[in-house]
Structures are given as structure tokens and as C-alpha cells.
Design a protein around this motif. Structure first.
Motif, PDB file in Angstrom:
ATOM      1  N   ARG A 150       0.840  -1.207   0.000  1.00  0.00           N
ATOM      2  CA  ARG A 150       0.000   0.000   0.000  1.00  0.00           C
ATOM      3  C   ARG A 150       0.872   1.253   0.000  1.00  0.00           C
ATOM      4  O   ARG A 150       0.544   2.245  -0.644  1.00  0.00           O
ATOM      5  N   ASN A 151       1.991   1.208   0.700  1.00  0.00           N
ATOM      6  CA  ASN A 151       2.892   2.364   0.755  1.00  0.00           C
ATOM      7  C   ASN A 151       3.486   2.693  -0.608  1.00  0.00           C
ATOM      8  O   ASN A 151       3.841   3.842  -0.862  1.00  0.00           O
ATOM      9  N   LYS A 152       3.602   1.707  -1.492  1.00  0.00           N
ATOM     10  CA  LYS A 152       4.129   1.960  -2.836  1.00  0.00           C
ATOM     11  C   LYS A 152       3.219   2.899  -3.623  1.00  0.00           C
ATOM     12  O   LYS A 152       3.661   3.528  -4.574  1.00  0.00           O
ATOM     13  N   ALA A 153       1.963   2.985  -3.230  1.00  0.00           N
ATOM     14  CA  ALA A 153       1.018   3.862  -3.922  1.00  0.00           C
ATOM     15  C   ALA A 153       1.303   5.330  -3.642  1.00  0.00           C
ATOM     16  O   ALA A 153       0.812   6.203  -4.359  1.00  0.00           O
ATOM     17  N   GLY A 154       2.078   5.615  -2.599  1.00  0.00           N
ATOM     18  CA  GLY A 154       2.421   7.001  -2.272  1.00  0.00           C
ATOM     19  C   GLY A 154       1.179   7.837  -2.046  1.00  0.00           C
ATOM     20  O   GLY A 154       0.271   7.449  -1.308  1.00  0.00           O
ATOM     21  N   SER A 155       1.110   8.970  -2.714  1.00  0.00           N
ATOM     22  CA  SER A 155      -0.030   9.877  -2.527  1.00  0.00           C
ATOM     23  C   SER A 155      -1.325   9.294  -3.100  1.00  0.00           C
ATOM     24  O   SER A 155      -2.406   9.767  -2.774  1.00  0.00           O
ATOM     25  N   TYR A 156      -1.215   8.281  -3.936  1.00  0.00           N
ATOM     26  CA  TYR A 156      -2.405   7.645  -4.504  1.00  0.00           C
ATOM     27  C   TYR A 156      -3.091   6.699  -3.515  1.00  0.00           C
ATOM     28  O   TYR A 156      -4.120   6.106  -3.833  1.00  0.00           O
ATOM     29  N   VAL A 157      -2.531   6.542  -2.334  1.00  0.00           N
ATOM     30  CA  VAL A 157      -3.128   5.651  -1.339  1.00  0.00           C
ATOM     31  C   VAL A 157      -4.555   6.091  -0.994  1.00  0.00           C
ATOM     32  O   VAL A 157      -5.383   5.283  -0.592  1.00  0.00           O
TER      33      VAL A 157
END
Length: 189
Positions: A150-157
Motif C-alpha cells: 500500500r505504501n508503494k502507492a504514495g499519494s495515490y493511497v
């Protein structure tokens, strides 16, 4: 996935003022990486709704109990005891209607909290096809329960919070390689 990619890559409504190198900006911001998040099973209020529908479904007559009985069971359930039950109820009712209709169309397996197949495996086996069809260089597939993923999504989380995946309905996030590299560097992935 195509619609989401198209929505994400459509031009902004207002153009920025000042000189910009459009060719470079478009190429740098073009999404080439996809992150696909999958849910193994329904959880929370959706899982509770499915349990209630399972209990209120008559396989012999292929019908459900009256809506009032289903609503009463929902109020008596653990989610019916929550302080924000009225807010949850507004989400539950469309889901209950959808699952009832789906059950009448495909059978009682529509009420299972898990899919009858391994969704992750199917997607992994078809990753090359998906990449070609959408025009991506890289596609990674994760379970939504994996926090580092989930953290890989960055601001897209925020997309994952607003519309979390459910079994059979994964959520895709697309980003440019530069953004992906920045997110990976921040998460240490």
C-alpha cells in the motif's frame, strides 16, 4: 482499468500559466507503471452483510427472507451496535441489494466471502496480457492487506481508502516511472 487509466491521463481542465516544454512534461508524466490491489475476501461490514444474507437465503425456493427481516438482523448484528451504524447502513443497503440480485442470477455462491478461484493467481498468469492491453511497462499485483505494498502507492493511497478493492474488483493505480521510483525510495522497496 482502461477507463481509470484514461481518466488519470486526461488533460487537466485548467492549463498552467508560463512556458513549459509540453513534450517532456507529457512523456515524464505518462503512466507506465501499474499497481493492482486485490482483496482475498470481503471484510468488515460487507462480510457481516454476507453472513446475514446467507442466513436469510432459502436454497429450496431460491429466495430471501423479507427485507424487514434482513434489516432487523443487520441491526442486531455487531455492526448494528456501532455508534456510526446509520452511516454504515447507507453503504450496506445498496450492497445487500446488489448481492441479492447477484445471488438470484448466479446462485448462492455469490454470498461467499471469498471467490471460488484464486484471483491473485489468475492476474499473475495474465500480467503480460494486461500490460500489453493497457500499454504499461511494469505491472505489480499485491494484496491490499500488505502494508508495504500500500505504501508503494504514495499519494495515490487515498484512492485505496476511497474505493477499496473487493473480491473480483481489484483497484488499479497508475503512475509515471519517476513517481514510482520516488515512492519506492521513500518506502525502501
Amino acid at each position: 482499468m482502461r477507463k481509470l487509466l484514461q481518466k488519470q491521463t486526461s488533460a487537466p481542465k485548467k492549463a498552467k500559466k508560463g512556458p513549459t516544454n509540453t513534450a517532456t512534461t507529457v512523456e515524464e508524466s505518462k503512466p507506465t507503471i501499474g499497481l493492482l490491489y486485490v482483496a482475498e475476501k470481503y471484510e468488515g461490514w460487507k462480510e457481516e452483510c454476507l453472513k446475514i444474507l446467507q442466513a436469510k437465503y432459502d436454497k429450496g425456493s431460491r429466495s430471501f427472507a423479507r427485507d424487514q427481516d434482513i434489516s432487523a438482523a443487520l441491526k442486531e448484528s455487531p455492526i448494528g451496535q456501532l455508534a456510526d451504524f446509520k452511516i454504515i447502513l447507507k453503504q450496506c443497503m445498496p450492497f445487500l441489494r446488489f448481492k441479492k440480485d447477484e445471488t438470484l442470477a448466479v446462485g448462492p455462491e455469490a454470498l461467499d466471502v471469498k471467490l471460488p478461484f484464486d484471483e491473485m493467481q489468475v492476474l499473475q498468469e495474465n500480467v503480460d496480457l494486461i500490460k500489453r492491453q493497457i500499454g504499461l511497462e511494469k505491472l505489480e499485483i499485491f494484496f491490499i492487506t500488505d502494508e508495504s505494498a500500500r505504501n508503494k502507492a504514495g499519494s495515490y493511497v487515498s484512492v485505496l481508502r476511497q474505493t477499496p478493492p473487493s473480491p473480483g474488483n481489484p483497484v488499479a493505480i497508475f503512475m509515471a516511472a519517476l513517481v514510482f521510483q520516488q515512492n519506492s525510495a521513500r518506502t525502501g522497496a
